[in-house]
Design an enzyme around this catalytic site. Structure first.
Site, PDB file in Angstrom:
ATOM      1  N   SER A 128     -59.029  37.685 106.655  1.00 53.64           N
ATOM      2  CA  SER A 128     -59.471  37.910 108.043  1.00 53.64           C
ATOM      3  C   SER A 128     -58.474  37.577 109.131  1.00 53.64           C
ATOM      4  O   SER A 128     -58.756  37.832 110.303  1.00 53.64           O
ATOM      5  CB  SER A 128     -60.755  37.139 108.308  1.00 53.64           C
ATOM      6  OG  SER A 128     -61.842  37.856 107.796  1.00 53.64           O
ATOM      7  N   SER A 145     -62.275  39.693 109.698  1.00 53.74           N
ATOM      8  CA  SER A 145     -63.299  39.379 110.675  1.00 53.74           C
ATOM      9  C   SER A 145     -62.743  38.950 112.029  1.00 53.74           C
ATOM     10  O   SER A 145     -63.473  38.971 113.019  1.00 53.74           O
ATOM     11  CB  SER A 145     -64.197  38.262 110.140  1.00 53.74           C
ATOM     12  OG  SER A 145     -63.453  37.067 109.958  1.00 53.74           O
ATOM     13  N   LYS A 192     -61.314  32.006 118.319  1.00 57.57           N
ATOM     14  CA  LYS A 192     -62.324  32.736 117.532  1.00 57.57           C
ATOM     15  C   LYS A 192     -63.651  31.995 117.643  1.00 57.57           C
ATOM     16  O   LYS A 192     -63.689  30.760 117.536  1.00 57.57           O
ATOM     17  CB  LYS A 192     -61.858  32.818 116.078  1.00 57.57           C
ATOM     18  CG  LYS A 192     -62.754  33.675 115.179  1.00 57.57           C
ATOM     19  CD  LYS A 192     -62.161  33.812 113.769  1.00 57.57           C
ATOM     20  CE  LYS A 192     -63.009  34.706 112.885  1.00 57.57           C
ATOM     21  NZ  LYS A 192     -62.432  34.905 111.537  1.00 57.57           N
TER      22      LYS A 192
HETATM   23  N1  GLN Z   1     -63.222  40.964 104.563  1.00 53.37           N
HETATM   24  C1  GLN Z   1     -63.491  39.811 103.769  1.00 53.37           C
HETATM   25  C2  GLN Z   1     -64.970  39.559 103.700  1.00 53.37           C
HETATM   26  O1  GLN Z   1     -65.685  40.304 104.274  1.00 53.37           O
HETATM   27  C3  GLN Z   1     -62.753  38.616 104.276  1.00 53.37           C
HETATM   28  C4  GLN Z   1     -63.418  37.952 105.412  1.00 53.37           C
HETATM   29  C5  GLN Z   1     -62.698  36.740 105.871  1.00 53.37           C
HETATM   30  O2  GLN Z   1     -61.556  36.490 105.497  1.00 53.37           O
HETATM   31  N2  GLN Z   1     -63.379  35.934 106.659  1.00 53.37           N
HETATM   32  O3  GLN Z   1     -65.427  38.640 103.087  1.00 53.37           O
END
Ligand code: GLN
Length: 497
Positions: free
Chosen positions: A186, A162, A80
């Site tokens: 995410s 994400s 990532k």
């Molecule tokens: N969807 C969540 C957010 O937008 C989680 C994102 C994440 O876990 N990095 O904050």
């Protein structure tokens, strides 16, 4: 060997060690798959075929010389693009870091290379890991390899976020496994959306050193792969104490892979009442019922439990995460990192403003504004302090529940994957996606998503196992019991190449 990209982590490692194929052949096969898929899926921000080949050649040489091989020897993976990689551009999918080449390696990525893995490329994500659909990346959306209508409907589907590049790449067989990070879901949500497995270990298991920070009290690295065992193998190589991260857990990493055991006799699984929400997608509810039956079949006792503050998890998360993000992202000032926008004759304040306006996308700016607001002098107690109190109550709910059960089963997401664009104009609808994933994040607990089946449109559904503190093993074992019974073999049709 016909198509090496069909193999997972364990099969590649064992095949390389046995001499069935070379690490170089494996890297070449995945490099070619990435090159062919990149125009359609955009899963990578920076493919690094040479890195993968160089690592593979080192492994092949080690093997030829009879030197010992690491636990990921010959396994090329996707990284990532939130993990700093020495000498390789690390963008966090943001324009503000668009040209940032770190002079250091994150602890987690360094451990993976030390174990013999190679890097196929830096994977796309939501900008600074903020999002649930991978639409906020400054490097373009990621397209899921899955399509509705049992692969017939060409409307592009979100791979989740994400870690949407990670999920799309693993599902499309562009890499056997990938790293992810999970702040509020995410790893788990994109895994559920793409029919793969993903584990977020408990907070502190993996070092955060060298991972671009989003919300430091929540961020955790974890593993995404096609099955539970491969996740365990990867996570074992990633985890462990790191003196460079004061929040990293000073505890030995258990042999999770060796102790995998899908016999759940003597184990009690809790089903949280509050997760049965009004209007829950009928197919999601059905897959949850199936999951309960599978766990019983594996020997577990299943009981109802209550997590009474569940309802407050989402609002608490969407105060705490932006608050921490606004503080962490203050470092992007045009002086120390990345982009600098210095208009003619501008002063220091103007440079800050111009740099940040040009460098951050809309979702990141929204989070910074929410975060600075909830931390501001007049509102700190009304929002931030209350959210912290709620966080404590949510964590206490879990502690009380774990007095009567060993692990918790819930859906990973309230629906299957949605179409790209479907929620991008409505941040609240997007945030609602995280309703089942943020509670475990706020409590710092290990949690995993595992594929459970397809919905009526042919899109994957995931089930989530949440475990006690430090009990990644319990999570992996329950997930394995589900995996063995779900028999999930569906895969996206290869429309992109
Ligand atoms: N969807 C969540 C957010 O937008 C989680 C994102 C994440 O876990 N990095 O904050």
């Amino acid at each position: 060997m016909s198509d090496l990209t069909e193999l997972g982590v364990t099969a590649i490692r064992d095949g390389v060690a046995a001499g069935d194929f070379s690490a170089r052949e494996v890297a070449q096969a995945f490099n070619a798959a990435i090159a062919a898929a990149q125009p359609a899926l955009n899963a990578f921000i920076t493919p690094t075929p040479d890195h993968a080949l160089a690592a593979a050649e080192r492994i092949d040489a080690d093997r030829a010389a009879g030197r010992p091989l690491g636990r990921l020897a010959g396994v090329p993976i996707g990284m990532k693009d939130l993990f700093c990689t020495q000498g390789v551009r690390t963008t966090a999918a943001s324009h503000i870091l668009g040209h940032f080449v770190p002079p250091y390696e994150s602890t987690v990525s360094g451990r993976l290379w030390d174990a013999g893995a190679g890097m196929l490329g830096k994977l796309n994500l939501d900008e600074f890991a903020m999002g649930s659909s991978n639409e906020t990346s400054a490097f373009g959306k990621v397209i899921s390899p899955w399509r509705r209508g049992h692969n017939q409907d060409p409307a592009p589907i979100a791979p989740g976020g994400s870690s949407g590049g990670s999920s799309a790449a693993v599902a499309a067989r562009l890499c056997p496994a990938a790293t992810g990070t999970d702040t509020g879901g995410s790893i788990r949500q994109p895994a559920a959306f793409t029919g793969i497995a993903g584990i977020k270990p408990g907070y502190g298991r993996c070092s955060r050193w060298g991972i671009v920070a989003f919300a430091s009290s929540l961020d955790q690295a974890g593993a995404m792969a096609r099955d539970v065992r491969d996740c365990a193998v990867l996570l074992e190589a990633m985890a462990g104490h790191d003196p460079k991260d004061a929040t990293s857990l000073d505890a030995p990493v258990p042999g999770w892979t060796a102790a995998l055991d899908a016999d759940l006799s003597g184990c009690t699984i809790g089903i949280p009442r509050e997760y049965r929400m009004d209007g829950m997608d009928a197919e999601v509810a059905k897959s949850w019922e199936l999951g309960i039956a599978w766990l019983k079949d594996a020997g577990a006792r299943v009981i109802d439990i209550s997590l009474p503050h569940t309802h407050y998890a989402l609002p608490a998360y969407y105060i705490i995460a932006p608050a921490e993000a606004s503080s962490n992202l203050a470092r992007y000032d045009g002086v120390r990192y990345g982009l600098r926008d210095l208009p003619e004759g501008a002063g220091l304040q103007d440079m800050y403003a111009a740099t940040r306006a040009a460098g951050f996308g809309a979702e990141v700016r929204r989070r910074i504004m929410i975060g600075t607001y909830v931390l501001s002098a007049g509102f700190y107690d009304a929002y931030f302090t209350r959210a912290q109190k709620l966080r404590t109550l949510i964590a206490r709910d879990f502690t009380q529940a774990f007095a009567s059960c060993d692990a918790i089963l819930a859906p990973t997401t309230p629906t299957a994957a949605f179409a790209l664009g479907e929620k991008s104009d409505d941040p609240l609808a997007m945030y609602l996606n995280d309703v089942f994933s943020v509670p475990a994040s706020l409590a710092g607990l290990p949690a995993m998503s595992v594929p459970a089946g397809l919905n009526g449109e042919g899109l994957p559904l995931g089930l989530q196992v949440i475990g006690r503190p430090l009990d990644e093993q319990g999570v992996l074992n329950a997930a394995l019991a589900i995996e063995q019974r779900a028999g999930f073999v569906a895969r996206p049709a290869r429309w992109w190449a």
